[in-house]
Design a protein around this motif. Sequence first.
Motif, PDB file in Angstrom:
ATOM      1  N   ILE A  19       0.756  -1.203   0.043  1.00  0.00           N
ATOM      2  CA  ILE A  19      -0.039   0.175  -0.023  1.00  0.00           C
ATOM      3  C   ILE A  19       0.992   1.091   0.083  1.00  0.00           C
ATOM      4  N   CYS A  23       2.243   1.576  -3.657  1.00  0.00           N
ATOM      5  CA  CYS A  23       1.408   1.513  -4.625  1.00  0.00           C
ATOM      6  C   CYS A  23       1.712   2.404  -5.763  1.00  0.00           C
ATOM      7  N   VAL A  66      -3.793  -2.954  -6.533  1.00  0.00           N
ATOM      8  CA  VAL A  66      -3.392  -2.856  -5.227  1.00  0.00           C
ATOM      9  C   VAL A  66      -3.046  -4.327  -5.292  1.00  0.00           C
ATOM     10  N   SER A  67      -3.648  -5.383  -5.859  1.00  0.00           N
ATOM     11  CA  SER A  67      -3.389  -6.831  -6.059  1.00  0.00           C
ATOM     12  C   SER A  67      -2.026  -6.977  -6.451  1.00  0.00           C
ATOM     13  N   CYS A 103       0.591  -4.768  -6.285  1.00  0.00           N
ATOM     14  CA  CYS A 103       1.532  -4.185  -5.417  1.00  0.00           C
ATOM     15  C   CYS A 103       1.687  -5.033  -4.328  1.00  0.00           C
ATOM     16  N   VAL A 104       0.762  -5.534  -3.826  1.00  0.00           N
ATOM     17  CA  VAL A 104       0.781  -6.482  -2.372  1.00  0.00           C
ATOM     18  C   VAL A 104       1.443  -7.809  -2.782  1.00  0.00           C
TER      19      VAL A 104
END
Length: 205
Positions: free
Chosen positions: A19, A22, A180-181, A183-184
């Motif tokens: 996060i 990101c 987000v997916s 990046c995580v």
Amino acid sequence: MEEKLQLGPSLKDAFAIGIKNCVSIVLAVLLWFITIWIPYLNVGTTIALSSLPVKLSQGNVINPTYIFDAEYRHCMGEYFILIAIISSAITAAMVFLLIPAIVLEFSWMLAIYLLVGKKMNWALCISESNRLMMGYKMKAFALKLVVAIALGIVGGIFFSIFKSISDNFGIFALVIIVLVSICVSISVDAVIYRELVQKADNDLE
């Protein structure tokens, strides 16, 4: 000695790193996409992007322009050899009903990161990755699986809520979920690298 890759703390760290970085990760990917058409420069930016977890493992917000650093172009020979060997071996292992290929993938998942982060030669990267992942392959697999399930559930709920408002909101939500997916997911590898490589170095000091 502190236990490495504990599920709860590692999950928390992966989401926090992802996060926090990101925007930087997205900008780095966009810069890579812009330069993918430029010969020679594209080799360096591709190597830099594939080693992103090494940068993220340092805990700071990354500067997306790091992908232009010349150091990544200097290791392109070793990088191509390493990629060719790993890809060939995993492809061959898939003949044996997939499981050996998954084991190899996790055994060697740190190899590229060691090539860039520790400046090792390609052969040592493979053997050292295998050594560092010994006893941690299942933990790494579980960590990636839990993150994928969590992102799928949260993303599905988030998408359903926004789509119920309007289709445009649904598309916006889908884009955010995908970003987000990504990046995580990248941050999970950063946590694995930090836990198994950086902490191993600290234990030796």
